[in-house]
Design an enzyme around this catalytic site. Structure first.
Site, PDB file in Angstrom:
ATOM      1  N   ARG A  32      -4.139 -49.372  36.556  1.00 58.91           N
ATOM      2  CA  ARG A  32      -3.152 -48.345  37.335  1.00 58.91           C
ATOM      3  C   ARG A  32      -2.316 -48.895  38.130  1.00 58.91           C
ATOM      4  O   ARG A  32      -1.395 -48.249  38.751  1.00 58.91           O
ATOM      5  CB  ARG A  32      -3.976 -47.239  38.117  1.00 58.91           C
ATOM      6  CG  ARG A  32      -4.926 -46.534  37.237  1.00 58.91           C
ATOM      7  CD  ARG A  32      -4.380 -45.726  35.922  1.00 58.91           C
ATOM      8  NE  ARG A  32      -5.185 -44.619  35.640  1.00 58.91           N
ATOM      9  CZ  ARG A  32      -4.997 -44.056  34.302  1.00 58.91           C
ATOM     10  NH1 ARG A  32      -4.132 -44.341  33.498  1.00 58.91           N
ATOM     11  NH2 ARG A  32      -5.823 -43.123  33.997  1.00 58.91           N
ATOM     12  N   ASP A 119      -0.356 -48.002  24.627  1.00 57.37           N
ATOM     13  CA  ASP A 119      -1.462 -47.052  24.857  1.00 57.37           C
ATOM     14  C   ASP A 119      -1.233 -45.968  25.785  1.00 57.37           C
ATOM     15  O   ASP A 119      -0.382 -46.200  26.644  1.00 57.37           O
ATOM     16  CB  ASP A 119      -2.666 -48.066  25.588  1.00 57.37           C
ATOM     17  CG  ASP A 119      -3.974 -47.006  25.432  1.00 57.37           C
ATOM     18  OD1 ASP A 119      -4.516 -46.524  24.431  1.00 57.37           O
ATOM     19  OD2 ASP A 119      -4.475 -46.822  26.468  1.00 57.37           O
ATOM     20  N   HIS A 146      -3.139 -47.133  20.059  1.00 52.84           N
ATOM     21  CA  HIS A 146      -3.509 -45.809  20.399  1.00 52.84           C
ATOM     22  C   HIS A 146      -2.687 -44.971  19.353  1.00 52.84           C
ATOM     23  O   HIS A 146      -1.561 -44.845  19.100  1.00 52.84           O
ATOM     24  CB  HIS A 146      -2.905 -45.452  21.539  1.00 52.84           C
ATOM     25  CG  HIS A 146      -2.934 -44.030  21.852  1.00 52.84           C
ATOM     26  ND1 HIS A 146      -3.638 -43.802  23.238  1.00 52.84           N
ATOM     27  CD2 HIS A 146      -2.559 -42.842  21.427  1.00 52.84           C
ATOM     28  CE1 HIS A 146      -3.860 -42.158  23.273  1.00 52.84           C
ATOM     29  NE2 HIS A 146      -3.104 -41.806  22.423  1.00 52.84           N
ATOM     30  N   ASN A 244      -8.954 -38.558  26.168  1.00 48.94           N
ATOM     31  CA  ASN A 244      -8.142 -38.755  24.852  1.00 48.94           C
ATOM     32  C   ASN A 244      -8.302 -39.996  24.241  1.00 48.94           C
ATOM     33  O   ASN A 244      -7.828 -41.122  24.880  1.00 48.94           O
ATOM     34  CB  ASN A 244      -6.827 -38.594  25.141  1.00 48.94           C
ATOM     35  CG  ASN A 244      -5.726 -38.112  24.127  1.00 48.94           C
ATOM     36  OD1 ASN A 244      -6.111 -37.808  22.927  1.00 48.94           O
ATOM     37  ND2 ASN A 244      -4.400 -38.459  24.227  1.00 48.94           N
ATOM     38  N   ASP A 271     -12.309 -47.904  27.838  1.00 50.78           N
ATOM     39  CA  ASP A 271     -11.097 -46.863  28.257  1.00 50.78           C
ATOM     40  C   ASP A 271     -11.428 -46.466  29.583  1.00 50.78           C
ATOM     41  O   ASP A 271     -10.980 -45.171  29.668  1.00 50.78           O
ATOM     42  CB  ASP A 271     -11.151 -45.700  27.182  1.00 50.78           C
ATOM     43  CG  ASP A 271      -9.729 -45.185  27.235  1.00 50.78           C
ATOM     44  OD1 ASP A 271      -8.750 -45.807  27.994  1.00 50.78           O
ATOM     45  OD2 ASP A 271      -9.510 -44.013  26.501  1.00 50.78           O
ATOM     46  N   HIS A 275      -8.486 -41.459  37.671  1.00 50.89           N
ATOM     47  CA  HIS A 275      -7.647 -40.475  38.369  1.00 50.89           C
ATOM     48  C   HIS A 275      -8.006 -39.964  39.600  1.00 50.89           C
ATOM     49  O   HIS A 275      -9.281 -40.318  40.068  1.00 50.89           O
ATOM     50  CB  HIS A 275      -7.343 -39.371  37.360  1.00 50.89           C
ATOM     51  CG  HIS A 275      -6.783 -39.618  36.088  1.00 50.89           C
ATOM     52  ND1 HIS A 275      -5.338 -39.852  35.853  1.00 50.89           N
ATOM     53  CD2 HIS A 275      -7.363 -39.638  34.876  1.00 50.89           C
ATOM     54  CE1 HIS A 275      -5.252 -40.013  34.464  1.00 50.89           C
ATOM     55  NE2 HIS A 275      -6.206 -39.997  33.990  1.00 50.89           N
ATOM     56  N   PHE A 289      -6.095 -36.253  31.403  1.00 54.28           N
ATOM     57  CA  PHE A 289      -7.181 -37.030  30.469  1.00 54.28           C
ATOM     58  C   PHE A 289      -7.490 -38.437  31.076  1.00 54.28           C
ATOM     59  O   PHE A 289      -6.767 -39.180  31.465  1.00 54.28           O
ATOM     60  CB  PHE A 289      -6.093 -37.208  29.184  1.00 54.28           C
ATOM     61  CG  PHE A 289      -5.741 -36.258  28.350  1.00 54.28           C
ATOM     62  CD1 PHE A 289      -6.931 -35.599  27.647  1.00 54.28           C
ATOM     63  CD2 PHE A 289      -4.432 -35.771  28.089  1.00 54.28           C
ATOM     64  CE1 PHE A 289      -6.391 -34.686  26.615  1.00 54.28           C
ATOM     65  CE2 PHE A 289      -4.028 -34.659  27.451  1.00 54.28           C
ATOM     66  CZ  PHE A 289      -5.227 -34.040  26.500  1.00 54.28           C
ATOM     67  N   GLY A 290      -8.879 -38.506  30.841  1.00 55.65           N
ATOM     68  CA  GLY A 290      -9.224 -39.810  31.181  1.00 55.65           C
ATOM     69  C   GLY A 290     -10.524 -39.894  32.042  1.00 55.65           C
ATOM     70  O   GLY A 290     -10.713 -39.012  33.014  1.00 55.65           O
TER      71      GLY A 290
END
Length: 386
Positions: A32, A119, A146, A244, A271, A275, A289-290
């Protein structure tokens, strides 16, 4: 304590309370930074990886700025050089700003990155993907994809299956994944490019990759722990179940397990996608997503796949140590390892994570395996608090 080599067998690992395992390698994480440090940083993400027994990770390029040029890559690399406690290898984007319209500066970036990926986005244009593959082939770099056909998404956010229908949610069809994989496999066969598929989740994806391998296409692929251990039957109305690609049907989960057993699936990657709590507390429809996973991957896989005999310990080491390193040409030093108490039992508690993210569907699961120490280049980078 022994360093388990590729041909060691399970009883060599379990006859001792403390075992020394080769450093795990995750070729699909989101650290990130730069751009989204409120979600995770190179420092917090690499510390979380070390706690999970990982000594090498490859960090995805959906950042700000996107690493699509040397100048943009340098922003990220400077942070890695300053803050990473393990080996962190950056991806470069396939296209400028991951928008699928123009190739990134692949020529300049190739010597400084692990591979190329957009990705978070599928490359929608056939011609653009073919051009990228031809360039990557010439530069001796992998295209890491992806796969997601935007034309088939229709605003979906979980699997287009029974749970979506029963609870009034918009679904994502399986073809949005496997259809683009099939396209890419044709292009990889045509161009001779080395091709790696991210986070496969459907039974059709497993089958088209299996067939391509039989034809001699230079393809490898990964799946993630959550797709092997969960399916849509486990879903709850909570953002920690949203990722996702989404959790698919039980038959897809079964096909993925078969895929790791028969070698169609080469790698398990996490993956890891942290967040903020606010972004994950909006329910299934509106949450980001995630999920996170790098601190829990090995205990989950060991407890729920190795111990019941679904796969061998040797196979797990292939999937998280040897195969990813071989495919991505990532070295394994003798002084990159972790020490585990494999029989220690613990309950997964996201409040204890070193990652800034704590959204995981595995909260409350009981697992065996506690990492006692992780060493990189002979330096202890994680040690369990006494």
């Amino acid at each position: 304590m022994t360093l388990l080599k590729q041909n060691d067998i399970l009883n060599q690992a379990t006859e001792q309370r403390a075992v020394r395992l080769p450093g795990f390698c995750d070729v699909h994480v989101h650290l990130r930074e730069p751009g989204f440090s409120y979600k995770e940083t190179i420092l917090t993400g690499s510390k979380a990886a070390a706690r999970g027994g990982y000594t090498a990770v490859c960090t995805m390029p959906n950042l700000n700025p996107v690493p699509d040029s040397l100048a943009h890559l340098k922003v990220q690399q400077d942070i890695i050089d300053r803050d990473a406690v393990i080996h962190v290898y950056p991806y470069a984007a396939i296209t400028v700003n991951e928008e699928g319209k123009e190739l990134s500066d692949m020529e300049a970036l190739a010597p400084k990155v692990i591979a190329f990926s957009d990705d978070g986005h599928g490359v929608q244009s056939d011609a653009m993907m073919e051009e990228a593959m031809r360039c990557a082939k010439r530069l001796n770099r992998l295209i890491v994809a992806h796969c997601e056909d935007n034309r088939l998404l229709h605003g979906g956010y979980i699997h287009d299956g029974s749970y979506a229908k029963e609870h009034g949610h918009k679904g994502i069809c399986s073809e949005s994944e496997w259809g683009q994989i099939a396209r890419d496999l044709e292009l990889a066969e045509k161009t001779g490019c080395g091709y790696h598929v991210c986070h496969i989740s459907t039974k059709e994806s497993v089958e088209v990759i299996r067939q391509a391998k039989a034809r001699g296409v230079d393809v490898t692929c990964e799946t993630a722990p959550h797709y092997l251990l969960l399916c849509e039957d486990d879903l709850k109305e909570d953002g920690r179940w949203k990722m996702n690609p989404p959790l698919r049907a039980k038959e897809d989960q079964d096909a993925l397990i078969k895929g790791i057993q028969d070698g169609t699936i080469d790698v398990i990657a996490t993956d890891h996608a942290p967040h903020s709590a606010e972004e994950k507390n909006r329910g299934l429809e509106k949450s980001a997503f995630g999920i996170v996973g790098i601190e829990t991957a090995f205990p989950l896989l060991y407890t729920y796949l190795v111990k019941p005999g679904v796969i061998s310990f040797e196979k797990l080491m292939d999937l998280i140590v040897y195969h990813p390193r071989r495919r991505f040409n990532i070295p394994l030093g003798e002084e990159d390892y972790s020490i585990w108490d494999l029989e220690a039992e613990t309950v997964i508690n996201p409040d204890d994570f070193l990652s800034k993210g704590n959204a995981t569907p595995f909260a409350g699961w009981t697992v065996n395996g506690i990492c006692k120490k992780t060493v990189v280049n002979g330096i202890t980078v994680y040690e369990e608090e006494k």
